[in-house]
Design a protein around this motif. Sequence first.
Motif, PDB file in Angstrom:
ATOM      1  N   LEU A 197       7.675   1.830   1.043  1.00 56.41           N
ATOM      2  CA  LEU A 197       7.090   0.562   0.860  1.00 56.41           C
ATOM      3  C   LEU A 197       6.570  -0.273  -0.402  1.00 56.41           C
ATOM      4  CD1 LEU A 197       6.028  -1.668   2.264  1.00 56.41           C
ATOM      5  CD2 LEU A 197       3.653  -0.661   3.125  1.00 56.41           C
ATOM      6  N   PRO A 198       5.711   0.601  -1.306  1.00 57.94           N
ATOM      7  CA  PRO A 198       5.449   0.286  -2.708  1.00 57.94           C
ATOM      8  C   PRO A 198       6.270  -0.960  -3.342  1.00 57.94           C
ATOM      9  CG  PRO A 198       3.958   2.496  -2.053  1.00 57.94           C
ATOM     10  CD  PRO A 198       5.036   2.356  -0.800  1.00 57.94           C
ATOM     11  N   ASP A 199       7.193   0.217  -2.836  1.00 57.38           N
ATOM     12  CA  ASP A 199       8.439  -0.359  -4.225  1.00 57.38           C
ATOM     13  C   ASP A 199       9.642  -1.795  -3.209  1.00 57.38           C
ATOM     14  OD1 ASP A 199      10.646   0.010  -6.047  1.00 57.38           O
ATOM     15  OD2 ASP A 199      12.214   0.188  -4.990  1.00 57.38           O
ATOM     16  N   VAL A 200       9.173  -1.164  -2.374  1.00 54.03           N
ATOM     17  CA  VAL A 200       9.478  -2.638  -1.336  1.00 54.03           C
ATOM     18  C   VAL A 200       8.324  -3.961  -2.141  1.00 54.03           C
ATOM     19  CG1 VAL A 200       9.486  -3.727   0.708  1.00 54.03           C
ATOM     20  CG2 VAL A 200      10.425  -1.930   0.394  1.00 54.03           C
ATOM     21  N   LEU A 201       7.091  -3.387  -2.380  1.00 51.04           N
ATOM     22  CA  LEU A 201       5.880  -4.604  -2.370  1.00 51.04           C
ATOM     23  C   LEU A 201       6.917  -5.236  -3.454  1.00 51.04           C
ATOM     24  CD1 LEU A 201       3.373  -3.098  -0.552  1.00 51.04           C
ATOM     25  CD2 LEU A 201       3.879  -5.267   0.250  1.00 51.04           C
ATOM     26  N   ARG A 202       6.519  -3.713  -5.477  1.00 47.15           N
ATOM     27  CA  ARG A 202       7.056  -4.451  -6.059  1.00 47.15           C
ATOM     28  C   ARG A 202       8.139  -5.643  -6.162  1.00 47.15           C
ATOM     29  NH1 ARG A 202       5.216   0.569  -7.243  1.00 47.15           N
ATOM     30  NH2 ARG A 202       6.646   2.236  -6.177  1.00 47.15           N
ATOM     31  N   HIS A 203       9.720  -5.458  -5.501  1.00 45.02           N
ATOM     32  CA  HIS A 203      10.846  -6.248  -4.965  1.00 45.02           C
ATOM     33  C   HIS A 203       9.603  -7.469  -4.647  1.00 45.02           C
ATOM     34  CE1 HIS A 203      12.809  -2.348  -5.776  1.00 45.02           C
ATOM     35  NE2 HIS A 203      14.089  -4.005  -6.242  1.00 45.02           N
ATOM     36  N   ALA A 204       8.887  -8.180  -3.430  1.00 52.31           N
ATOM     37  CA  ALA A 204       8.939  -8.860  -3.190  1.00 52.31           C
ATOM     38  C   ALA A 204       7.917  -9.574  -3.850  1.00 52.31           C
ATOM     39  CB  ALA A 204       8.304  -8.426  -1.759  1.00 52.31           C
ATOM     40  N   MET A 205       7.077  -8.771  -4.820  1.00 56.38           N
ATOM     41  CA  MET A 205       5.908  -9.945  -5.222  1.00 56.38           C
ATOM     42  C   MET A 205       6.874  -9.967  -6.901  1.00 56.38           C
ATOM     43  SD  MET A 205       2.947  -7.340  -5.296  1.00 56.38           S
ATOM     44  CE  MET A 205       1.916  -8.301  -6.195  1.00 56.38           C
ATOM     45  N   GLN A 206       8.435  -9.832  -7.154  1.00 59.81           N
ATOM     46  CA  GLN A 206       8.862 -10.502  -7.797  1.00 59.81           C
ATOM     47  C   GLN A 206       9.601 -12.156  -7.763  1.00 59.81           C
ATOM     48  OE1 GLN A 206      12.104  -7.885  -9.078  1.00 59.81           O
ATOM     49  NE2 GLN A 206      11.059  -6.254  -9.399  1.00 59.81           N
ATOM     50  N   GLY A 252      -1.453  -8.502  22.173  1.00 59.76           N
ATOM     51  CA  GLY A 252      -1.558  -8.744  20.717  1.00 59.76           C
ATOM     52  C   GLY A 252      -0.464  -9.434  19.834  1.00 59.76           C
ATOM     53  N   GLU A 253      -0.479 -10.310  18.717  1.00 52.75           N
ATOM     54  CA  GLU A 253       0.951 -10.394  18.466  1.00 52.75           C
ATOM     55  C   GLU A 253       2.046  -9.000  17.027  1.00 52.75           C
ATOM     56  OE1 GLU A 253       1.379 -13.992  14.892  1.00 52.75           O
ATOM     57  OE2 GLU A 253      -0.097 -13.359  15.728  1.00 52.75           O
ATOM     58  N   ILE A 254       3.139  -9.206  17.598  1.00 54.68           N
ATOM     59  CA  ILE A 254       3.462  -8.751  16.693  1.00 54.68           C
ATOM     60  C   ILE A 254       4.054  -9.208  15.859  1.00 54.68           C
ATOM     61  CG2 ILE A 254       6.382  -7.745  16.709  1.00 54.68           C
ATOM     62  CD1 ILE A 254       6.258  -8.177  19.242  1.00 54.68           C
ATOM     63  N   VAL A 255       3.570  -8.338  14.353  1.00 52.11           N
ATOM     64  CA  VAL A 255       3.525  -8.427  12.900  1.00 52.11           C
ATOM     65  C   VAL A 255       4.563  -7.697  12.411  1.00 52.11           C
ATOM     66  CG1 VAL A 255       2.514  -8.551  10.459  1.00 52.11           C
ATOM     67  CG2 VAL A 255       1.345  -9.166  12.703  1.00 52.11           C
ATOM     68  N   VAL A 256       5.082  -7.504  12.224  1.00 53.82           N
ATOM     69  CA  VAL A 256       6.563  -7.358  11.559  1.00 53.82           C
ATOM     70  C   VAL A 256       6.657  -6.956  10.136  1.00 53.82           C
ATOM     71  CG1 VAL A 256       9.093  -6.289  11.541  1.00 53.82           C
ATOM     72  CG2 VAL A 256       8.175  -7.233  13.643  1.00 53.82           C
ATOM     73  N   THR A 257       6.674  -5.805   9.003  1.00 53.23           N
ATOM     74  CA  THR A 257       7.555  -5.374   7.811  1.00 53.23           C
ATOM     75  C   THR A 257       8.631  -5.012   7.600  1.00 53.23           C
ATOM     76  OG1 THR A 257       5.354  -5.333   6.952  1.00 53.23           O
ATOM     77  CG2 THR A 257       6.536  -4.505   5.669  1.00 53.23           C
ATOM     78  N   SER A 258       9.288  -5.563   7.026  1.00 56.89           N
ATOM     79  CA  SER A 258      11.314  -4.476   7.346  1.00 56.89           C
ATOM     80  C   SER A 258      11.173  -4.028   4.991  1.00 56.89           C
ATOM     81  CB  SER A 258      11.706  -6.228   7.087  1.00 56.89           C
ATOM     82  OG  SER A 258      12.176  -7.083   5.625  1.00 56.89           O
ATOM     83  N   LEU A 259      11.617  -3.231   5.505  1.00 53.80           N
ATOM     84  CA  LEU A 259      12.177  -2.467   3.936  1.00 53.80           C
ATOM     85  C   LEU A 259      13.785  -3.210   3.608  1.00 53.80           C
ATOM     86  CD1 LEU A 259      10.636   1.333   5.416  1.00 53.80           C
ATOM     87  CD2 LEU A 259       9.343  -1.094   4.651  1.00 53.80           C
ATOM     88  N   ASP A 260      13.466  -4.162   3.513  1.00 54.71           N
ATOM     89  CA  ASP A 260      15.242  -4.364   2.623  1.00 54.71           C
ATOM     90  C   ASP A 260      14.782  -5.258   1.376  1.00 54.71           C
ATOM     91  OD1 ASP A 260      17.119  -5.705   1.252  1.00 54.71           O
ATOM     92  OD2 ASP A 260      17.252  -6.902   3.276  1.00 54.71           O
ATOM     93  N   THR A 261      14.292  -4.241   0.535  1.00 51.81           N
ATOM     94  CA  THR A 261      14.239  -4.763  -1.178  1.00 51.81           C
ATOM     95  C   THR A 261      15.158  -5.953  -1.354  1.00 51.81           C
ATOM     96  OG1 THR A 261      15.442  -4.065  -1.977  1.00 51.81           O
ATOM     97  CG2 THR A 261      13.639  -2.315  -1.640  1.00 51.81           C
ATOM     98  N   HIS A 262      16.192  -6.194  -1.465  1.00 44.65           N
ATOM     99  CA  HIS A 262      17.184  -7.650  -0.967  1.00 44.65           C
ATOM    100  C   HIS A 262      16.312  -9.039  -0.384  1.00 44.65           C
ATOM    101  CE1 HIS A 262      21.131  -9.643  -1.487  1.00 44.65           C
ATOM    102  NE2 HIS A 262      20.567 -10.492  -2.328  1.00 44.65           N
ATOM    103  N   HIS A 263      16.009  -9.050   0.637  1.00 48.07           N
ATOM    104  CA  HIS A 263      15.196  -9.910   1.092  1.00 48.07           C
ATOM    105  C   HIS A 263      13.680  -9.139   2.223  1.00 48.07           C
ATOM    106  CE1 HIS A 263      14.476 -13.183   3.921  1.00 48.07           C
ATOM    107  NE2 HIS A 263      14.425 -13.645   3.302  1.00 48.07           N
ATOM    108  N   PRO A 264      12.664  -8.765   1.456  1.00 47.12           N
ATOM    109  CA  PRO A 264      11.868  -8.441   2.230  1.00 47.12           C
ATOM    110  C   PRO A 264      10.847  -9.244   2.441  1.00 47.12           C
ATOM    111  CG  PRO A 264      11.064  -8.234  -0.357  1.00 47.12           C
ATOM    112  CD  PRO A 264      12.890  -8.208  -0.490  1.00 47.12           C
TER     113      PRO A 264
END
Length: 409
Positions: free
Chosen positions: A23-32, A269-281
């Motif tokens: 996840l941390p690497d995915v977040l770094r890509h997302a924040m670009q 409750g409501e569904i919240v999803v985090t994906s781990l695709d660095t191209h389009h997270p």
Amino acid sequence: MRHFDTLENCDPSQRQANLFSRLPDVLRHAMQAPAYAEHLKGIDPAAIISRAALAQLPVLRKSDLPALHKAIPPFGGFVSGATGSFGRLFTSPGPIFEPESKQADPWRGARALYAAGFRAGDVVLNTFSYHLTPGGFIFDGAARALGCAVIPAGPGNTEQQLELIEAYRPSAYSGTPDFLKILLDAGKAAQRDMSSIKRAMVSGAAFPPSLQAEIASRGVEAYQAFATADLGFIAYESTARDGLIVNEDLILEIVTPGTGEPVVEGDVGEIVVTSLDTHHPWIRLALGDLTAALPGPSACGRSNMRIKGWMGRADQATKVKGMFVRPEQVAEIGKRHPELGRLRLVVSRDGENDAMVLKAEAAARDKPGLQEAVTATLRAVSKLGGAVELVAPASLPNDGKIIADERGN
């Protein structure tokens, strides 16, 4: 093989460790991407290595995407890569614009089809639309990644589809359950041989027990998938038929509607999803759909989190006396009064006027001043007057409803 891969029956703690190590690497890509950089401003990706840490990040609401995409086309600033770096580009009602990455099975569906009995060498009749929306390609890519041959039929053209079925003899179907019944009914009426179809993966429409029984009586074993145009396959049914198993490549949370706060285990409750695709997270995408987690692993041996399936919509904002009242506001009342349990705002009519009553679970219902304090908070938060009814713990329905509009039409 009983399972698609060893991830499906691994120890849950091993799975959790694997997902959160990525996840941390995915977040770094997302924040670009500029919009994510602003949305996640001040976040240290290296610190987001647990569910508790993830739950502190803000949610991104799917219902907000049309406006965001319109403001900064095509992806609202949430994608750092060039538009041309993707393989296909789609649109869904809203409009919401969705890119498809170039790798095999970009929507993560092969394991779902495998759980439904699809195997390499099968011929699959895919009746999801291939026109502009990604549905057809989501299921097409999953089947081909599994080694199946796909008939890209799309919906409609029933007579031509009957010809294709007799010619190619598909063993499997993917599409809505309604269209599967239409095909089977049309084939029976026209005395066409539909017997090759033995299994199906259905999605995109309700699949009630009556329709399940009808399809099964025709000799077709049909299984359900929960998929969206943004994320592809989110959860899927197996032969155990004991809920839907969350896709191994996603992190799924269930939160109190209108908030990002995880519910008590087992609550709706409501569904919240985090994906781990660095191209389009996707980072904490709130879908607006309700579900609840089921305890323990599936009887089929798959050990990932299971959910009950789709249980309604979480978007419960409603107008009272001309002003919107939202689930976030009800959640704020709970934050200000931690001695309260589950909350439910009931909106009704009192003669010709709107009326609302906040029902609040409380162990100390006789606590002096509590009812008055909550009533004052209700007015302060909603800017509307309303009554407060303190009720016994665990007495309100566990159905995910934060706001119940009982005014009818």
